[in-house]
Design a protein around this motif. Structure first.
Motif, PDB file in Angstrom:
ATOM      1  N   PRO A  58      33.989-109.870  50.988  1.00 35.28           N
ATOM      2  CA  PRO A  58      34.116-111.095  50.252  1.00 35.28           C
ATOM      3  C   PRO A  58      35.569-109.945  49.475  1.00 35.28           C
ATOM      4  CG  PRO A  58      32.035-110.441  49.654  1.00 35.28           C
ATOM      5  CD  PRO A  58      32.525-109.643  50.881  1.00 35.28           C
ATOM      6  N   LEU A  59      36.244-110.644  49.470  1.00 35.25           N
ATOM      7  CA  LEU A  59      37.924-110.011  48.298  1.00 35.25           C
ATOM      8  C   LEU A  59      36.878-109.384  46.769  1.00 35.25           C
ATOM      9  CD1 LEU A  59      39.952-112.855  47.503  1.00 35.25           C
ATOM     10  CD2 LEU A  59      39.830-111.584  49.307  1.00 35.25           C
ATOM     11  N   GLY A  60      37.679-107.522  47.240  1.00 37.51           N
ATOM     12  CA  GLY A  60      37.501-106.895  45.991  1.00 37.51           C
ATOM     13  C   GLY A  60      36.173-106.002  46.303  1.00 37.51           C
ATOM     14  N   THR A  61      36.151-106.086  48.138  1.00 36.83           N
ATOM     15  CA  THR A  61      34.576-105.619  48.238  1.00 36.83           C
ATOM     16  C   THR A  61      35.187-103.634  48.519  1.00 36.83           C
ATOM     17  OG1 THR A  61      33.637-106.926  49.299  1.00 36.83           O
ATOM     18  CG2 THR A  61      33.015-104.910  50.386  1.00 36.83           C
ATOM     19  N   GLU A  62      34.612-102.874  48.483  1.00 43.28           N
ATOM     20  CA  GLU A  62      34.677-101.405  48.111  1.00 43.28           C
ATOM     21  C   GLU A  62      34.578-101.193  50.225  1.00 43.28           C
ATOM     22  OE1 GLU A  62      36.559 -99.802  46.546  1.00 43.28           O
ATOM     23  OE2 GLU A  62      36.865-101.118  45.546  1.00 43.28           O
ATOM     24  N   VAL A  63      35.739-101.074  51.042  1.00 48.53           N
ATOM     25  CA  VAL A  63      35.041-100.815  51.908  1.00 48.53           C
ATOM     26  C   VAL A  63      35.514 -99.369  52.671  1.00 48.53           C
ATOM     27  CG1 VAL A  63      34.553-102.730  53.174  1.00 48.53           C
ATOM     28  CG2 VAL A  63      36.954-101.795  53.410  1.00 48.53           C
ATOM     29  N   MET A  64      34.853 -99.073  54.009  1.00 48.17           N
ATOM     30  CA  MET A  64      36.280 -97.422  54.881  1.00 48.17           C
ATOM     31  C   MET A  64      36.952 -98.229  56.668  1.00 48.17           C
ATOM     32  SD  MET A  64      35.309 -95.159  53.072  1.00 48.17           S
ATOM     33  CE  MET A  64      35.570 -93.949  54.221  1.00 48.17           C
ATOM     34  N   ALA A  65      38.402 -97.940  56.154  1.00 52.77           N
ATOM     35  CA  ALA A  65      39.024 -98.755  56.992  1.00 52.77           C
ATOM     36  C   ALA A  65      38.871 -97.207  57.906  1.00 52.77           C
ATOM     37  CB  ALA A  65      40.428 -98.230  56.544  1.00 52.77           C
ATOM     38  N   THR A  66      38.548 -96.992  59.075  1.00 55.18           N
ATOM     39  CA  THR A  66      38.273 -96.058  60.420  1.00 55.18           C
ATOM     40  C   THR A  66      39.080 -96.996  61.694  1.00 55.18           C
ATOM     41  OG1 THR A  66      36.200 -96.696  61.475  1.00 55.18           O
ATOM     42  CG2 THR A  66      35.932 -96.002  59.074  1.00 55.18           C
ATOM     43  N   VAL A 108      51.382 -91.300  61.169  1.00 56.87           N
ATOM     44  CA  VAL A 108      50.407 -91.328  61.963  1.00 56.87           C
ATOM     45  C   VAL A 108      50.361 -92.986  62.426  1.00 56.87           C
ATOM     46  CG1 VAL A 108      47.594 -91.271  62.262  1.00 56.87           C
ATOM     47  CG2 VAL A 108      49.387 -89.903  61.159  1.00 56.87           C
ATOM     48  N   ALA A 109      50.171 -93.355  63.240  1.00 58.42           N
ATOM     49  CA  ALA A 109      50.824 -94.875  63.384  1.00 58.42           C
ATOM     50  C   ALA A 109      49.886 -94.724  64.085  1.00 58.42           C
ATOM     51  CB  ALA A 109      52.008 -95.603  64.437  1.00 58.42           C
ATOM     52  N   VAL A 110      49.050 -96.229  63.912  1.00 56.78           N
ATOM     53  CA  VAL A 110      47.632 -97.375  63.918  1.00 56.78           C
ATOM     54  C   VAL A 110      47.535 -98.647  64.160  1.00 56.78           C
ATOM     55  CG1 VAL A 110      44.901 -97.464  63.474  1.00 56.78           C
ATOM     56  CG2 VAL A 110      45.955 -95.342  62.727  1.00 56.78           C
ATOM     57  N   ARG A 111      47.384 -98.824  65.476  1.00 55.47           N
ATOM     58  CA  ARG A 111      47.705-100.606  65.339  1.00 55.47           C
ATOM     59  C   ARG A 111      46.156-101.486  64.336  1.00 55.47           C
ATOM     60  NH1 ARG A 111      52.707-102.104  66.801  1.00 55.47           N
ATOM     61  NH2 ARG A 111      53.464-101.246  68.383  1.00 55.47           N
ATOM     62  N   PRO A 112      46.546-102.169  63.919  1.00 57.60           N
ATOM     63  CA  PRO A 112      45.610-103.281  63.187  1.00 57.60           C
ATOM     64  C   PRO A 112      43.866-103.821  63.683  1.00 57.60           C
ATOM     65  CG  PRO A 112      47.735-104.419  62.978  1.00 57.60           C
ATOM     66  CD  PRO A 112      48.035-103.107  63.582  1.00 57.60           C
ATOM     67  N   GLU A 113      44.765-103.722  64.740  1.00 52.11           N
ATOM     68  CA  GLU A 113      43.192-104.214  66.136  1.00 52.11           C
ATOM     69  C   GLU A 113      42.403-102.824  66.275  1.00 52.11           C
ATOM     70  OE1 GLU A 113      46.451-103.829  68.851  1.00 52.11           O
ATOM     71  OE2 GLU A 113      45.991-104.635  66.293  1.00 52.11           O
ATOM     72  N   ARG A 114      42.864-101.631  65.936  1.00 53.28           N
ATOM     73  CA  ARG A 114      42.834-100.621  65.812  1.00 53.28           C
ATOM     74  C   ARG A 114      41.254 -99.868  65.380  1.00 53.28           C
ATOM     75  NH1 ARG A 114      42.371 -97.003  71.462  1.00 53.28           N
ATOM     76  NH2 ARG A 114      44.161 -98.076  72.382  1.00 53.28           N
ATOM     77  N   VAL A 115      41.991-100.372  63.651  1.00 51.97           N
ATOM     78  CA  VAL A 115      40.905-100.431  62.855  1.00 51.97           C
ATOM     79  C   VAL A 115      40.184-101.132  62.639  1.00 51.97           C
ATOM     80  CG1 VAL A 115      41.233 -99.958  60.466  1.00 51.97           C
ATOM     81  CG2 VAL A 115      43.403 -99.833  61.379  1.00 51.97           C
ATOM     82  N   SER A 116      38.777-100.292  62.422  1.00 48.96           N
ATOM     83  CA  SER A 116      37.690-100.795  61.895  1.00 48.96           C
ATOM     84  C   SER A 116      36.979-100.642  60.539  1.00 48.96           C
ATOM     85  CB  SER A 116      36.468-100.624  62.422  1.00 48.96           C
ATOM     86  OG  SER A 116      36.329 -99.693  63.901  1.00 48.96           O
ATOM     87  N   ILE A 117      36.859-101.768  60.657  1.00 52.62           N
ATOM     88  CA  ILE A 117      36.333-101.838  58.683  1.00 52.62           C
ATOM     89  C   ILE A 117      34.287-101.396  58.516  1.00 52.62           C
ATOM     90  CG2 ILE A 117      36.326-103.126  56.498  1.00 52.62           C
ATOM     91  CD1 ILE A 117      39.145-102.408  57.568  1.00 52.62           C
ATOM     92  N   GLU A 118      34.348-101.072  57.725  1.00 53.71           N
ATOM     93  CA  GLU A 118      33.112-100.566  57.657  1.00 53.71           C
ATOM     94  C   GLU A 118      32.178-100.621  55.785  1.00 53.71           C
ATOM     95  OE1 GLU A 118      32.396 -96.842  59.122  1.00 53.71           O
ATOM     96  OE2 GLU A 118      32.561 -97.107  61.059  1.00 53.71           O
ATOM     97  N   LYS A 119      30.914-100.703  56.044  1.00 53.74           N
ATOM     98  CA  LYS A 119      30.835-100.531  54.365  1.00 53.74           C
ATOM     99  C   LYS A 119      31.079 -98.928  54.061  1.00 53.74           C
ATOM    100  CE  LYS A 119      27.372-103.709  54.844  1.00 53.74           C
ATOM    101  NZ  LYS A 119      25.755-104.066  54.559  1.00 53.74           N
ATOM    102  N   PRO A 120      31.454 -98.934  52.634  1.00 59.36           N
ATOM    103  CA  PRO A 120      31.619 -97.354  52.032  1.00 59.36           C
ATOM    104  C   PRO A 120      30.370 -96.545  52.223  1.00 59.36           C
ATOM    105  CG  PRO A 120      31.329 -99.269  50.463  1.00 59.36           C
ATOM    106  CD  PRO A 120      31.205-100.114  51.594  1.00 59.36           C
ATOM    107  N   GLY A 121      31.508 -96.159  52.712  1.00 55.60           N
ATOM    108  CA  GLY A 121      30.734 -94.413  53.689  1.00 55.60           C
ATOM    109  C   GLY A 121      31.080 -92.542  53.003  1.00 55.60           C
ATOM    110  N   PRO A 122      30.433 -91.098  53.559  1.00 54.01           N
ATOM    111  CA  PRO A 122      31.237 -90.351  52.999  1.00 54.01           C
ATOM    112  C   PRO A 122      32.453 -89.931  53.950  1.00 54.01           C
ATOM    113  CG  PRO A 122      29.696 -90.037  55.199  1.00 54.01           C
ATOM    114  CD  PRO A 122      29.481 -91.913  54.296  1.00 54.01           C
ATOM    115  N   ALA A 123      33.445 -89.587  53.150  1.00 55.96           N
ATOM    116  CA  ALA A 123      34.527 -89.318  53.823  1.00 55.96           C
ATOM    117  C   ALA A 123      34.889 -88.081  55.167  1.00 55.96           C
ATOM    118  CB  ALA A 123      35.643 -88.294  52.889  1.00 55.96           C
ATOM    119  N   GLY A 124      35.933 -88.257  56.104  1.00 54.00           N
ATOM    120  CA  GLY A 124      35.783 -87.999  56.947  1.00 54.00           C
ATOM    121  C   GLY A 124      37.287 -88.323  57.961  1.00 54.00           C
TER     122      GLY A 124
END
Length: 359
Positions: free
Chosen positions: A340-348, A280-296
């Protein structure tokens, strides 16, 4: 495309036991800016040399403006070539270098001067016509090489990485000038480069080559947004690749199992069947960074390893369980917030932003 100016049919090239080109078929339109793109050794320069008549194909046909060029020497072809090294004569001045090839055309002195003057103006070397070549800058020497080729009024201009010796800023300036010049003249340009950004900037269409074959021939937009395979996807720009298995297909959308990465979805793709292992190919500009949340679906938990501030955007590098390579994300800098470095996030990412690639 209307009737092509250049038609390459089933061209192969062998050097002893080594086969450099494998059955190349390309049509290039009149007035098109066409690029041959690929890494060193992919066959792009060999193909350009066949167009120029410096090499002959082992098999296949080459037609320019309907005329078969196989066996026609370089000086009798409606082409001219600009080499990577420029190949201008250091003992001649700008005017003499540009007019060198005109000596064999039996033009009057007035006609020669008119052509040379037009070429000098075209490449913006006004006032430098008497300057010796050894006193020119790199950018000026490149312009002389271009003018010397254009003064012959070829139907096709062949360019073998002519900007590679220039520094980044000058190279970018010359890219814009070269494209504007080509549009003004309406001459067909065939341009060889290993620089994907350069090819994307200049070209109407690009033939991406590897191992002496055409991987994909398309517009810059189509190459970037709809790569034909993993090799094209990784060569053109930057791409995230997530291994997954196709589990279902409904309404032109594929459902995929990413293992530890979780469930994914992507638009349906030709030649992909149930149970196939894909990327599954996704360009970096298509990836959003969000605060941690539920899986999906299309949601991967990660941790910020790097955050590079670039003014209008922020480039993130994320580590994720189940991946042996980082996730890359490019976020528009609208709020000024940087994780900041080390922050837990969600890539969506949205389903429409993904592409499924086979090997």
């Amino acid at each position: 495309m209307s009737e092509p100016l250049i038609r390459i049919e089933g061209v192969t090239k062998r050097f002893g036991a080594f086969q450099a080109l494998h059955g190349i078929d390309i049509d290039i339109g009149r007035g098109e800016f066409f690029s041959l793109l690929g890494a060193s050794g992919c066959g792009k320069t060999t193909l350009l040399r066949i167009l120029a008549g410096i090499e002959e194909p082992s098999t296949g046909r080459l037609l320019i403006d309907g005329q078969d060029m196989v066996g026609v020497p370089p000086e009798r072809r409606p082409t001219n070539m600009v080499f990577q090294s420029y190949a201008i004569f250091p003992h001649l001045n700008v005017e003499e270098n540009i007019g060198y090839g005109l000596k064999n055309l039996k033009l009057s002195k007035a006609d020669m001067q008119t052509r040379i003057g037009n070429a000098i103006e075209m490449v913006k070397l006004n006032g430098l016509d008497k300057r010796n070549a050894h006193a020119l800058s790199g950018g000026q020497r490149q312009r002389v090489a271009l003018a010397r080729a254009l003064v012959m009024q070829p139907k096709v201009l062949l360019l073998d990485e002519p900007l590679s010796a220039l520094d980044k800023k000058l190279r970018e300036e010359m890219q814009l000038e070269l494209r504007a010049m080509q549009r003004t003249l309406g001459i067909t340009f065939v341009f060889v480069t290993h620089d994907q950004e350069e090819a994307m900037t200049l070209s109407d269409r690009i033939a991406m080559m590897s191992g002496g074959r055409i991987m994909q021939l398309d517009t810059p937009k189509a190459l970037y947004e709809n790569p034909a395979n993993r090799e094209v996807a990784e060569f053109i720009g930057t791409m995230n690749l997530f291994p997954a298995k196709v589990t279902a297909a409904k309404d032109a959308v594929l459902s995929l199992d990413g293992g530890l990465l979780g469930p994914m979805a992507a638009p349906a793709a030709k030649g992909v069947a149930m149970g196939d292992m894909v990327q599954v190919a996704v360009r970096p500009e298509r990836v959003s960074i969000e605060k941690p949340g539920p899986a999906g679906i299309n949601r991967i938990a990660g941790r910020v390893k790097e955050a590079v501030y670039l003014g209008d955007r922020i480039n993130y590098v994320l580590a994720a369980q189940g991946l042996d390579r980082p996730i890359l994300a490019t976020s528009a800098n609208t709020s000024g917030e940087i994780y900041p470095l080390g922050t837990e996030v969600m890539a969506t990412w949205d389903t429409e932003g993904a592409r499924v690639l086979t090997s």
